[in-house]
Design an enzyme around this catalytic site. Structure first.
Site, short mmCIF file in Angstrom:
data_model
loop_
_atom_site.label_atom_id
_atom_site.label_comp_id
_atom_site.label_asym_id
_atom_site.label_seq_id
_atom_site.Cartn_x
_atom_site.Cartn_y
_atom_site.Cartn_z
N ASP A 1 9.42 6.62 -6.30
CA ASP A 1 8.50 6.06 -5.32
C ASP A 1 9.16 6.15 -3.95
O ASP A 1 10.17 6.83 -3.78
CB ASP A 1 8.09 4.64 -5.69
CG ASP A 1 9.24 3.64 -5.64
OD1 ASP A 1 10.35 4.01 -5.22
OD2 ASP A 1 9.02 2.49 -6.04
N ARG B 1 1.63 -6.85 -4.51
CA ARG B 1 2.61 -6.64 -3.45
C ARG B 1 1.93 -6.00 -2.24
O ARG B 1 1.52 -4.84 -2.29
CB ARG B 1 3.76 -5.74 -3.93
CG ARG B 1 4.77 -5.44 -2.81
CD ARG B 1 6.09 -4.90 -3.32
NE ARG B 1 5.99 -3.58 -3.91
CZ ARG B 1 7.04 -2.83 -4.25
NH1 ARG B 1 8.27 -3.30 -4.06
NH2 ARG B 1 6.87 -1.64 -4.81
#
Length: 556
Positions: free
Chosen positions: A457, A175
């Site tokens: 996160d 990603r």
């Protein structure tokens, strides 16, 4: 120092117009920024930078309309495309079965453990779970090169443990960063590079041939984050076409899964798949960022205040509608519909609490597989066995593309329905405590942080930030208080100081003083109390982790 260069800087032979501004202390990283690799990413930057800037401008214009009272919806101009009969390219056999995927940053030990975890796919992350320090970015590229070539290993001297890859490993996806993030340590023609193109370009340049040789001619594989409109997917598709052309790779060998993690994008799912149809590997429910985007998109609507973060679960109508529409859309177009993240982590010192957490995961994954998802995400290797069993017991085939979900009929109103629940002082406190601790870790180079038995996160930190901002901005009345209490800057200020004290007690005075907790608290508090909401917390924080080598100039 030689020829004006620091001994810790590189390279000496950068192509014309490229300036490397970041120091590297490890000579083994030099090959990542080879002249040829830099030329490849510079060519992508020069070709696609104008389109990236245009799309970011479109985002600002669209948000201005939402701030003026509009709400997102399906585009009448693309109705025929949504209703048309077309399909994406057939899914390669190597990624036909993606029932469990694990995610994590591009750190060396994490990569090995994730690839060995038993998951079908490991998504190596340059985005929400990585603090994009210059060293993390370049070292992460080296780690991935070593993983693709199966030469990766890690020596944990403190524990006297050696880590290496098993014979059978997960398929690697990567990603890159979202379009909005720059890479300040590389300047191309006097401007900071686009982080997404740096992450994609370096990885593809170094690994495309090795990857395809191992996966029946397909790959590399990617996850694409933070998109809001199909025109952004069209840029990615053009990038893939150009990369394949430059490297003489087969058209459509790159495959990418798009995270539907913004509110505007949920109304563009058919259009996004159409733009990427030769390169598509499906869509994913990026649930945490989606909640963050929901608040950000309706930020000027005082009647749309969310309840406490933990009450905004996947059974809420707007989230249930989003996931079911994603499944129906993907299966109609012949691609995977991936479920969301299980953020729980094993609780080793409390068996009862661990059992409760695992039951929550089991119920969540059972809901996903029964709904028709083809796979799901987990944040910790300790969850892989549990999640795999749920999917194995309920999904006998490699995927569920045959389940069309023709029973699903989702309207704009369904996707915009406000979640139900209460707003509490403890919710405000928890948001603040998590936001400060996550930022403190991020500022010191760690982007994935275990806090209160969950893996946090940037996406979950963003929920904490925008929810606090929303409650402060509109003076949300808290539930459960004896006397009516509205959230104000003054109340929030007291909460910040009290939670800073709690954090210091929890982490210990020595660790607190050596960390960046006070700095993180000031940054988080400023973000929560600004008159106008910033688009992303990390844009402000990024300036605090950039480190330049002033003497470093590329040879022009």
């Amino acid at each position: 120092m030689e020829n004006g260069y620091s001994s810790k800087s590189l390279p000496l032979d950068a192509p014309a117009g490229i300036r490397i501004r970041g120091p590297l202390s490890d000579p083994s990283l030099n090959r990542i920024l080879s002249r040829e690799a830099l030329q490849f990413v510079a060519d992508l930057e020069r070709e696609f930078r104008p389109r990236v800037k245009f799309n970011l401008g479109c985002r600002r214009e669209e948000q201005a309309r939402y701030d003026s009272g509009e709400l997102p919806g399906f585009d009448p101009a693309t109705r025929e495309l949504r209703e048309g009969d077309w399909s994406c390219s057939k899914t390669p056999a190597v990624i036909a079965d993606r029932r469990v995927e694990i995610t994590g940053p591009v750190e060396r030990k994490m990569i090995i453990n994730a690839l060995n975890s038993g998951a079908k796919v490991f998504m190596a992350d340059f985005e929400d779970s990585l603090s994009p320090t210059w060293d993390n970015i370049v070292r992460g590229q080296k780690n991935l090169c070593d993983a693709v070539n199966r030469s990766i290993s890690f020596e944990d001297k403190a524990r006297n443990k050696h880590y290496k890859l098993n014979d059978k490993t997960a398929v690697l996806f990567v990603r890159p960063r979202g379009w909005h993030l720059q890479e300040a340590h590389i300047e191309i023609d006097g401007e900071p590079a686009t982080g997404a193109l740096i992450d994609f370009g370096l990885y593809y340049f170094h690994n495309h041939s090795s990857f395809r040789s191992k996966h029946d001619g397909y790959g590399p594989f990617f996850y694409l984050p933070k998109m809001q409109h199909s025109r952004e997917a069209a840029v990615w598709n053009a990038v893939f076409d150009r990369a394949e052309e430059r490297m003489a790779a087969p058209r459509g060998s790159i495959r990418a899964t798009v995270l539907i993690e913004t509110l505007p994008a949920v109304f563009q799912m058919h259009e996004i798949l159409y733009e990427l149809r030769e390169h598509s590997a499906g869509l994913n429910c990026g649930r945490w960022d989606y909640i963050f985007s929901f608040v950000k998109t309706v930020r000027a609507h005082p009647d749309r205040l969310l309840p406490d973060r933990f009450q905004v679960g996947m059974t809420q109508h707007f989230l249930k509608s989003y996931t079911e529409l994603l499944i129906k859309t993907c299966h109609r177009r012949g691609v995977h519909a991936m479920g969301g993240m299980a953020a729980q982590i094993p609780i080793r010192d409390d068996p009862a609490a661990n059992d409760t957490a695992f039951e929550l995961v089991r119920a969540d994954k059972l809901r996903e597989v029964k709904a028709g998802h083809d796979g799901t995400w987990a944040a910790h290797p300790g969850l892989i066995e549990l999640v795999t069993k749920v999917f194995d017991d309920n999904m006998p085939r490699a995927n569920q593309l045959h389940i069309k979900r023709d029973d699903v009929h989702v309207t704009e109103a369904d996707l915009l329905q406000m979640p139900r629940g209460v707003r509490t002082l403890e919710g405000l406190r928890h948001n603040t405590r998590v936001g400060i601790q996550y930022l403190a870790a991020w500022l010191t180079g760690t982007g994935s942080v275990p806090l209160y038995n969950l893996m946090e996160d940037a996406a979950t930190a963003e929920i904490s930030r925008v929810q606090n901002w929303q409650w402060i901005k509109y003076g949300a009345v808290l539930d459960g208080e004896i006397v009516a209490v509205s959230v104000s800057k003054e109340l929030f200020g007291r909460v910040v100081e009290e939670e800073i004290g709690r954090i210091e007690r929890e982490v210990g005075k020595k660790r607190f003083e050596s960390g960046r907790y006070r700095e993180a608290a000031a940054l988080f508090a400023r973000q929560c109390t600004k008159e106008d909401l910033d688009d992303f917390l990390t844009l402000d924080a990024y300036r605090r982790i950039v480190k330049f080598v002033p003497a470093l100039q590329a040879r022009l």
